[in-house]
Design a protein around this motif. Structure first.
Motif, PDB file in Angstrom:
ATOM      1  N   ASP A 229      60.154  -7.146  47.111  1.00 32.63           N
ATOM      2  CA  ASP A 229      59.607  -6.926  45.939  1.00 32.63           C
ATOM      3  C   ASP A 229      60.750  -7.429  44.772  1.00 32.63           C
ATOM      4  OD1 ASP A 229      61.734  -4.842  46.096  1.00 32.63           O
ATOM      5  OD2 ASP A 229      60.344  -3.384  45.422  1.00 32.63           O
ATOM      6  N   GLY A 230      61.727  -7.830  44.974  1.00 32.89           N
ATOM      7  CA  GLY A 230      62.537  -8.777  43.911  1.00 32.89           C
ATOM      8  C   GLY A 230      63.371  -7.637  43.345  1.00 32.89           C
ATOM      9  N   LEU A 231      63.342  -6.344  43.343  1.00 29.84           N
ATOM     10  CA  LEU A 231      64.174  -5.118  42.985  1.00 29.84           C
ATOM     11  C   LEU A 231      65.618  -5.182  43.238  1.00 29.84           C
ATOM     12  CD1 LEU A 231      64.298  -2.688  40.889  1.00 29.84           C
ATOM     13  CD2 LEU A 231      64.082  -1.460  42.845  1.00 29.84           C
ATOM     14  N   LEU A 232      65.995  -5.352  44.427  1.00 32.31           N
ATOM     15  CA  LEU A 232      67.278  -5.394  44.866  1.00 32.31           C
ATOM     16  C   LEU A 232      67.871  -6.755  44.590  1.00 32.31           C
ATOM     17  CD1 LEU A 232      69.774  -3.998  46.303  1.00 32.31           C
ATOM     18  CD2 LEU A 232      69.006  -4.651  48.502  1.00 32.31           C
ATOM     19  N   ALA A 233      67.347  -7.842  44.971  1.00 34.81           N
ATOM     20  CA  ALA A 233      67.848  -8.990  45.087  1.00 34.81           C
ATOM     21  C   ALA A 233      68.259  -9.600  43.245  1.00 34.81           C
ATOM     22  CB  ALA A 233      66.724 -10.376  45.440  1.00 34.81           C
ATOM     23  N   ASN A 234      67.289  -9.148  42.506  1.00 32.96           N
ATOM     24  CA  ASN A 234      67.489  -9.365  41.060  1.00 32.96           C
ATOM     25  C   ASN A 234      68.641  -8.696  40.644  1.00 32.96           C
ATOM     26  OD1 ASN A 234      65.312 -11.168  39.505  1.00 32.96           O
ATOM     27  ND2 ASN A 234      63.796  -9.915  40.686  1.00 32.96           N
ATOM     28  N   TYR A 235      68.896  -7.304  41.081  1.00 31.91           N
ATOM     29  CA  TYR A 235      70.208  -6.656  40.665  1.00 31.91           C
ATOM     30  C   TYR A 235      71.198  -7.164  41.151  1.00 31.91           C
ATOM     31  CZ  TYR A 235      72.804  -2.352  39.782  1.00 31.91           C
ATOM     32  OH  TYR A 235      73.633  -1.556  39.106  1.00 31.91           O
ATOM     33  N   VAL A 236      71.261  -7.362  42.375  1.00 34.03           N
ATOM     34  CA  VAL A 236      72.607  -8.193  42.676  1.00 34.03           C
ATOM     35  C   VAL A 236      72.776  -9.553  42.192  1.00 34.03           C
ATOM     36  CG1 VAL A 236      73.527  -9.333  44.892  1.00 34.03           C
ATOM     37  CG2 VAL A 236      72.273  -7.168  45.088  1.00 34.03           C
ATOM     38  N   ALA A 237      71.871 -10.503  41.668  1.00 37.02           N
ATOM     39  CA  ALA A 237      71.769 -11.568  41.090  1.00 37.02           C
ATOM     40  C   ALA A 237      72.449 -11.379  39.656  1.00 37.02           C
ATOM     41  CB  ALA A 237      70.616 -12.342  41.002  1.00 37.02           C
ATOM     42  N   SER A 238      71.931 -10.205  39.096  1.00 39.50           N
ATOM     43  CA  SER A 238      72.484 -10.019  37.578  1.00 39.50           C
ATOM     44  C   SER A 238      73.771  -9.391  37.869  1.00 39.50           C
ATOM     45  CB  SER A 238      71.464  -9.088  37.184  1.00 39.50           C
ATOM     46  OG  SER A 238      71.360  -7.961  37.668  1.00 39.50           O
ATOM     47  N   THR A 239      74.134  -8.616  38.808  1.00 38.57           N
ATOM     48  CA  THR A 239      75.370  -7.809  38.848  1.00 38.57           C
ATOM     49  C   THR A 239      76.581  -9.023  39.050  1.00 38.57           C
ATOM     50  OG1 THR A 239      74.391  -5.576  39.427  1.00 38.57           O
ATOM     51  CG2 THR A 239      76.853  -6.059  39.695  1.00 38.57           C
ATOM     52  N   GLU A 240      76.333  -9.746  40.174  1.00 35.75           N
ATOM     53  CA  GLU A 240      77.475 -10.820  40.597  1.00 35.75           C
ATOM     54  C   GLU A 240      77.328 -12.201  39.925  1.00 35.75           C
ATOM     55  OE1 GLU A 240      77.547 -11.037  44.811  1.00 35.75           O
ATOM     56  OE2 GLU A 240      77.559  -8.754  45.048  1.00 35.75           O
TER      57      GLU A 240
ATOM     58  N   ALA B  92      76.042  -1.526  49.322  1.00 31.37           N
ATOM     59  CA  ALA B  92      75.854   0.026  49.382  1.00 31.37           C
ATOM     60  C   ALA B  92      75.812   0.419  47.983  1.00 31.37           C
ATOM     61  CB  ALA B  92      76.655   0.569  50.558  1.00 31.37           C
ATOM     62  N   THR B  93      76.823   0.019  47.389  1.00 36.05           N
ATOM     63  CA  THR B  93      76.813   0.588  45.803  1.00 36.05           C
ATOM     64  C   THR B  93      75.738   0.065  45.000  1.00 36.05           C
ATOM     65  OG1 THR B  93      79.379   0.420  46.087  1.00 36.05           O
ATOM     66  CG2 THR B  93      78.425   0.576  43.742  1.00 36.05           C
ATOM     67  N   TYR B  94      75.032  -1.056  45.178  1.00 30.59           N
ATOM     68  CA  TYR B  94      74.016  -1.492  44.516  1.00 30.59           C
ATOM     69  C   TYR B  94      72.867  -0.630  44.770  1.00 30.59           C
ATOM     70  CZ  TYR B  94      76.953  -5.502  43.517  1.00 30.59           C
ATOM     71  OH  TYR B  94      78.063  -6.436  43.169  1.00 30.59           O
ATOM     72  N   ILE B  95      72.435  -0.604  46.295  1.00 26.24           N
ATOM     73  CA  ILE B  95      71.461   0.469  46.641  1.00 26.24           C
ATOM     74  C   ILE B  95      71.538   1.647  45.955  1.00 26.24           C
ATOM     75  CG2 ILE B  95      70.326   1.389  48.460  1.00 26.24           C
ATOM     76  CD1 ILE B  95      71.401  -0.940  50.101  1.00 26.24           C
ATOM     77  N   LYS B  96      72.914   2.288  45.902  1.00 27.90           N
ATOM     78  CA  LYS B  96      73.126   3.668  45.181  1.00 27.90           C
ATOM     79  C   LYS B  96      72.744   3.808  43.856  1.00 27.90           C
ATOM     80  CE  LYS B  96      76.509   7.353  44.735  1.00 27.90           C
ATOM     81  NZ  LYS B  96      77.898   7.798  44.832  1.00 27.90           N
ATOM     82  N   ASP B  97      72.986   2.637  43.124  1.00 26.46           N
ATOM     83  CA  ASP B  97      72.739   2.564  41.773  1.00 26.46           C
ATOM     84  C   ASP B  97      71.299   2.734  41.477  1.00 26.46           C
ATOM     85  OD1 ASP B  97      75.384   2.756  41.252  1.00 26.46           O
ATOM     86  OD2 ASP B  97      75.755   0.430  40.785  1.00 26.46           O
ATOM     87  N   LEU B  98      70.605   1.766  42.284  1.00 19.86           N
ATOM     88  CA  LEU B  98      69.236   1.796  42.181  1.00 19.86           C
ATOM     89  C   LEU B  98      68.383   3.011  42.487  1.00 19.86           C
ATOM     90  CD1 LEU B  98      68.348  -1.846  43.427  1.00 19.86           C
ATOM     91  CD2 LEU B  98      68.541  -1.116  41.059  1.00 19.86           C
ATOM     92  N   LEU B  99      69.102   3.662  43.304  1.00 19.44           N
ATOM     93  CA  LEU B  99      68.162   4.954  43.804  1.00 19.44           C
ATOM     94  C   LEU B  99      68.432   5.988  42.707  1.00 19.44           C
ATOM     95  CD1 LEU B  99      69.313   5.275  47.439  1.00 19.44           C
ATOM     96  CD2 LEU B  99      67.142   4.950  46.711  1.00 19.44           C
ATOM     97  N   TYR B 100      69.132   6.261  41.783  1.00 25.10           N
ATOM     98  CA  TYR B 100      69.257   6.813  40.552  1.00 25.10           C
ATOM     99  C   TYR B 100      68.165   6.340  39.689  1.00 25.10           C
ATOM    100  CZ  TYR B 100      73.718   9.071  41.478  1.00 25.10           C
ATOM    101  OH  TYR B 100      74.577   9.717  42.401  1.00 25.10           O
ATOM    102  N   ARG B 101      67.589   5.222  39.700  1.00 21.04           N
ATOM    103  CA  ARG B 101      66.627   4.939  38.750  1.00 21.04           C
ATOM    104  C   ARG B 101      65.435   4.551  39.129  1.00 21.04           C
ATOM    105  NH1 ARG B 101      70.239  -0.353  36.708  1.00 21.04           N
ATOM    106  NH2 ARG B 101      72.453   0.650  36.809  1.00 21.04           N
TER     107      ARG B 101
END
Length: 310
Positions: free
Chosen positions: A58-69, A4-13
């Motif tokens: 589209d790879g956006l959320l998965a790439n963000y999760v992979a880079s963050t964790e 949920a935090t990752y999704i919220k971060d991406l919604l700002y961008r």
């Protein structure tokens, strides 16, 4: 997992954040507004909605999760599948699902998914920290304006009665100015007429020289047509990643024979050489191309969102 935090971060961008297999959150900008009833000022922001039809990864959320964790892309994708599986199970059991700081989901009696965004949540980074402001209504008094108007009228009447000889002096000065202005206009007319005649002479001379000139090209060069492929864009449809660069080049050759604008975009953090079908500037165009490739060519193709170093 703090999905949920990752999704919220991406919604700002980004304006669209897709949860693969579940749906997409969409944001739309709106300007600042004023509620005249409550005298409340609202800052500019983004309204949040949900679209059940957009489920393709589209790879956006998965790439963000992979880079963050700091994990692999496949592991991040599996974590997202587990998350969406729990959401779907709770909804099928008639439970209301809450995604923290984003909104609530519920399955209606008609088996349609309904989303209610959280109130007073602004996903606009430009308005971060700005809140609503309530101000009291301004009461305007007319007594002061009436007094000032009377003072101006009396002052004007006093000016009209004083110094009458100034009026005649102004009339005389205006007459002298008009006489000088008329003479100036006559002089300007003569200058303009002289310039026009000289311009006609110059034009006639140039036309005569052009008519006397002869242009001959005995051996003209053939036309040269160049086709330059556009290889820009931050949305890349990945065909595969190879440990050996020669294998990556073979893959590029195979895809080029099929008509794709395949190329090598460098190595990832695991040292693998990444080959893409194509790169795109527009995200929706990239998603449409990805769906076509998944359906006709490679179901394991995925979208990489990354700015390449030029």
């Amino acid at each position: 997992m703090q999905l949920a935090t990752y999704i919220k971060d991406l919604l700002y961008r980004y304006e669209c954040v897709i949860i693969p297999g579940f749906g997409a959150f969409l944001t739309q900008n709106h300007s600042a507004r004023i509620d005249e009833v409550s005298n409340t000022f609202f800052p500019p922001g983004k309204t949040l909605s949900f679209n059940r039809q957009l489920q393709t990864n589209d790879g956006l959320l998965a790439n963000y999760v992979a880079s963050t964790e700091n994990c692999s892309y496949e592991l991040a994708l599996q974590k997202i599948r587990n998350f969406t599986g729990r959401l779907s199970l709770d909804l099928s059991e008639g439970k209301s699902v809450n995604i923290k700081n984003i909104g609530d989901f519920i399955l209606s009696e008609e088996r349609t998914l309904q989303f209610t965004p959280i109130a007073n949540q602004n996903f606009s980074a430009a308005s971060f920290g700005l809140g609503t402001v309530v101000v009291p209504a301004i009461e305007r008094s007319t007594s002061t304006e009436t007094t000032q108007h009377k003072t101006v009228v009396l002052h004007q009447e006093k000016k009209k009665t004083s110094y009458p000889f100034l009026r005649y002096a102004a009339i005389g000065l205006l007459t002298i100015s008009l006489g000088g202005f008329s003479g100036l206009k006559i002089y300007e007319g003569q200058v303009a007429q002289h310039n026009f005649k000289e311009k006609q002479k110059s034009n006639a001379l140039v036309e005569e020289q052009i008519q006397e000139a002869t242009f001959v090209m005995s051996n003209p060069l053939p036309a040269l047509n160049l086709t330059v492929e556009k290889e820009t864009g931050r949305y890349h449809i990945v065909a595969g990643a190879f440990r050996i660069e020669q294998n990556a080049q073979k893959k590029i050759t195979q895809l080029a024979e099929k008509g794709y604008s395949a190329r090598l975009i460098g190595t990832n953090k695991y040292g693998l050489h990444q080959v893409v079908y194509s790169s795109h500037e527009d995200r929706l165009e990239a998603l449409q191309t990805l769906r076509t490739i998944k359906r006709q060519e490679n179901k394991d193709a995925w979208l990489l969102v990354q700015n390449l170093n030029k």
